[in-house]
Design an enzyme around this catalytic site. Sequence first.
Site, PDB file in Angstrom:
ATOM      1  NE  ARG A   1       2.156  -4.688  11.163  1.00  0.00           N
ATOM      2  CZ  ARG A   1       3.264  -4.598  10.430  1.00  0.00           C
ATOM      3  NH1 ARG A   1       4.427  -5.008  10.915  1.00  0.00           N
ATOM      4  NH2 ARG A   1       3.211  -4.092   9.220  1.00  0.00           N
TER       5      ARG A   1
ATOM      6  NE  ARG B   1      -4.650  -1.090   9.927  1.00  0.00           N
ATOM      7  CZ  ARG B   1      -3.472  -0.672   9.535  1.00  0.00           C
ATOM      8  NH1 ARG B   1      -3.358   0.346   8.736  1.00  0.00           N
ATOM      9  NH2 ARG B   1      -2.398  -1.293   9.916  1.00  0.00           N
TER      10      ARG B   1
ATOM     11  NE  ARG C   1       6.258  -0.318   9.814  1.00  0.00           N
ATOM     12  CZ  ARG C   1       5.115  -0.442   9.169  1.00  0.00           C
ATOM     13  NH1 ARG C   1       4.986   0.103   7.951  1.00  0.00           N
ATOM     14  NH2 ARG C   1       4.103  -1.086   9.694  1.00  0.00           N
TER      15      ARG C   1
ATOM     16  CE  LYS D   1      -1.999  -1.165   3.900  1.00  0.00           C
ATOM     17  NZ  LYS D   1      -1.271  -2.429   4.203  1.00  0.00           N
TER      18      LYS D   1
ATOM     19  NE  ARG E   1       7.736  -2.482   6.151  1.00  0.00           N
ATOM     20  CZ  ARG E   1       6.420  -2.600   6.233  1.00  0.00           C
ATOM     21  NH1 ARG E   1       5.658  -2.050   5.326  1.00  0.00           N
ATOM     22  NH2 ARG E   1       5.878  -3.269   7.201  1.00  0.00           N
TER      23      ARG E   1
END
Length: 221
Positions: free
Chosen positions: A170, A88, A159, A13, A127
């Site tokens: 998550r 969300r 992160r 996203k 990432r």
Amino acid sequence: MRMVLLGPPGAGKGTQGKRLAEKYGIPWIATGDILREAVSKETELGAKAKAYMDRGELVPDSLVEGIVESRLEEDDCKDGFILDGFPRNLKQSRSLDDYLEARGEKLDAVLNIPVGDDVLVQRISGRLVCPKCGRNYHAATNPPDRDGFCECGGKLYSRDDDNPETVRARLEVYSSETAPLIDYYREKKILHEVDGSGSPEEVFERICGIIDSLPTEGAGG
Ligand code: AP5
């Protein structure tokens, strides 16, 4: 063009949101980035949000809805926006609808980007994020030209919530709270499915194909 990018953690996203904003000249608004900035600046919002984010849970609606509404009131959103990470859950979707309706506006499109769990985990585990411009890289599949640094000069970091335990949490939160939005927007006939597999460029082409085929406002149809 008012649109929402929907998809599980690691679907791409943010990667696509940044590109779309550049191509279509509308702001990309990522609630995760806004919250992470608040945490790093140690603001009151950041202090309240941090524990939820560290556990991979959703930050309370009352905190997030206010942030999004005040962001949407900024001048650069008058011709549209790309929401990434919001809404969300169903409560947030309804509150966004009500907010836009009160302004005589509505969402034009919701792009759902499904990606299989094994690919998500592989993407998240490599990432690298730029704190300055929000651009994402991947250590193996999309490395920066200069090791450890973004093209804007920002120092890349991993992160806190990208560790395996939080990623699992998550993904569970996504299935139970966010995935129901797919049906919510399908019923409103604004949902578009985008295959999230393949390279970022391939996914971008697919998304642009959908956006460019949407009717433009005032086109009478
Ligand atoms: P948030 O920051 O929104 O995280 P997320 O939804 O879990 O999504 P990600 O940012 O992990 O993934 P992405 O889809 O953007 O993928 P990306 O482009 O980076 O939220 C974090 C936390 O904040 C939440 O857990 C919650 O606590 C809180 N929060 C946020 N919004 C909230 C809300 N509305 N309400 C309540 N709480 C909220 O890509 C991932 C990696 O893959 C990158 O390395 C990228 O380079 C690579 N990649 C991308 N596309 C491809 C491709 N096609 N091929 C190969 N690699 C790719």
